[in-house]
Design a protein around this motif. Structure first.
Motif, PDB file in Angstrom:
ATOM      1  N   ASP A  47       0.816  -1.216   0.000  1.00  0.00           N
ATOM      2  CA  ASP A  47       0.000   0.000   0.000  1.00  0.00           C
ATOM      3  C   ASP A  47       0.851   1.267   0.000  1.00  0.00           C
ATOM      4  O   ASP A  47       0.399   2.321  -0.445  1.00  0.00           O
ATOM      5  N   GLU A  49      -1.954  -1.605 -10.990  1.00  0.00           N
ATOM      6  CA  GLU A  49      -1.087  -0.609 -11.623  1.00  0.00           C
ATOM      7  C   GLU A  49       0.377  -0.846 -11.243  1.00  0.00           C
ATOM      8  O   GLU A  49       1.281  -0.735 -12.074  1.00  0.00           O
ATOM      9  N   ARG A  55      -5.059  -0.213  -7.663  1.00  0.00           N
ATOM     10  CA  ARG A  55      -3.726   0.334  -7.424  1.00  0.00           C
ATOM     11  C   ARG A  55      -2.662  -0.758  -7.473  1.00  0.00           C
ATOM     12  O   ARG A  55      -1.573  -0.572  -8.025  1.00  0.00           O
TER      13      ARG A  55
END
Length: 443
Positions: A335, A370, A367
């Motif tokens: 994260d 990506e 995310r």
């Protein structure tokens, strides 16, 4: 200088757009490019073309389209670019290129970029005779503030010898490529950047990757680089790096988080908790591998706290990760990650574990997907008996999964003991510089 294109040469189509995107069509296969500026996109496109020319061993005819127009070029395997005066017959006009995917789609991936010379603008300037030509004073006057600068003299090989005795010799294509990679890792970006080095299998090269990437960025970009051992189960980052004048670990830092996030803390105070690498100029935050995992458990909140401190005092954070991809500590690291690096060797189980990790991240959330698409893969020849064909096989296997793939040759200096970039062979140092440049292009 213009040159004619021979009929037997391969023909490549390249497109660069104003938003920094583009693609290269080689043998009917599109290779997408997603950069932030037109100049970066042009360089990335030319990397693909030069790589292809080197692979086929002859010049390549290129039809290059950009915001300023279209030009016909000849690109040589050594990186030289010339204007073409004649091309072999093109494909029929009604034969469309394969549709390009949306760069925001999880399915988009990009093949590896091989270090190559930084090519000047291969696309033609806007033609003369525009609708609003400049007035005579504007056309003739040159700004006093503009200063063009050519290449510094060559430093390596016979060219370097000649330069040192006073003969100005420009660098070779290989040296220009090396300088381009040095410039890439020497940049300073606004705001901190976090790089996570991952693979679910032990022994895949995560710790060497963390140490040597940290060394490359510190060597060329200066201070402000830290390597962090984010591992519940006997992380070995501390074993392979220099120990400071104490034996502190991240467990000693955690009780001091509030102090270091407060207004009175100083960078020098961190010297009680981190271990400075006197040769390679970066810092290390160690874990405690001598203690069982259940005695030193790190939570997601602890990861947040440590990252907050390191982000305050360092510009680049390289994280050596553990092997348990389900651990909250590992997931929280993802994260915080800006650039993902997958470390692998030529062993099938290491390569498969890295590929499965990328596929799992692609399905986790947008995310993470990506990060997976923009990952850099480091393929290390950990086994001296591994062949170049095995290295190429693993590299090819990752082309559809990651943004770039870099191969690192076997080096006895990477096998055991303390790691230091300067103790490695020149070819190995060059490979790690290329790996650093690949990482930098993702920032």
């Amino acid at each position: 200088m213009s040159v004619g294109a021979a009929p037997g040469w391969d023909r490549v189509h390249a497109v660069v757009r104003e938003d920094g995107s583009g693609e290269v069509h080689i043998g009917g296969i599109p290779y997408p490019v997603y950069m932030t500026t037109v100049g970066q996109a042009r360089s990335e496109v030319m990397r693909h073309v030069v790589e292809h020319a080197a692979a086929v061993g002859q010049p390549v005819a290129v039809s290059a389209s950009g915001p300023e127009g279209t030009s016909e070029l000849v690109v040589h395997p050594n990186g030289d670019v010339q204007q073409a005066v004649a091309f072999p017959p093109a494909a029929p006009a009604d034969t469309p290129f394969p549709p390009m995917p949306d760069p925001r789609s999880p399915a988009v991936s990009q093949g590896p970029a091989v270090p190559s010379p930084v090519i000047g603008n291969p696309f033609p300037p806007q033609p003369a005779g525009s609708a609003h030509p400049p007035s005579a004073p504007e056309r003739d006057r040159r700004s006093f503030l503009v200063e063009e600068r050519g290449d510094d003299p060559a430093r390596h090989g016979m060219r370097g010898v000649l330069s040192r005795i006073g003969v100005h010799v420009p660098p070779s294509a290989e040296e220009r490529a090396e300088r381009a990679d040095e410039a890439a890792v020497a940049q300073h970006w606004p705001g901190p950047r976090t790089v996570a080095v991952v693979n679910g299998k032990g022994g895949a090269g995560k710790t060497p990757g963390t140490v040597l990437l940290s060394s490359v960025f510190a060597a060329h970009g200066g201070s402000g680089v830290v390597a962090w051992d984010n591992n519940q189960t006997r992380g070995t980052l501390g074993w392979r790096t220099e120990q400071g004048m104490h034996d502190a670990t991240l467990h000693d830092l955690l009780p001091q988080i509030d102090h270091f996030l407060g207004p009175t803390a100083q960078l020098a105070d961190l010297a009680w908790y981190i271990h400075h690498q006197s040769r390679d100029r970066f810092d290390v935050l160690r874990s405690k591998p001598m203690v069982l995992a259940d005695e030193q458990r790190i939570s997601s909140a602890d990861v947040d706290a440590i990252h907050a401190v390191l982000s305050k005092y360092y510009r680049l954070i390289f994280i050596d990760s553990g092997n348990d991809e389900s651990d909250p500590m590992w997931l929280r690291m993802i994260d915080h990650t800006d650039q993902l690096v997958v470390a692998t060797t030529t062993r099938d189980d290491h390569a498969e574990a890295g590929a499965l990790l990328l596929e799992a991240l692609a399905a986790r959330d947008p995310r993470s997907a990506e990060l997976a698409r923009g990952a850099v893969v480091l393929v290390s020849q950990a086994d001296p008996k591994a062949t170049p064909a095995e290295m190429r096989k693993v590299a090819r296997g990752y082309r559809s999964l990651a943004r770039e793939v870099v191969t690192v040759p076997f080096d006895p200096g990477m096998v055991d003991g303390r790691l230091s970039l300067r103790s490695l062979r020149p070819a190995t140092q060059r490979a790690w510089l290329a790996a650093g440049a690949a990482v930098a292009r993702g920032f």
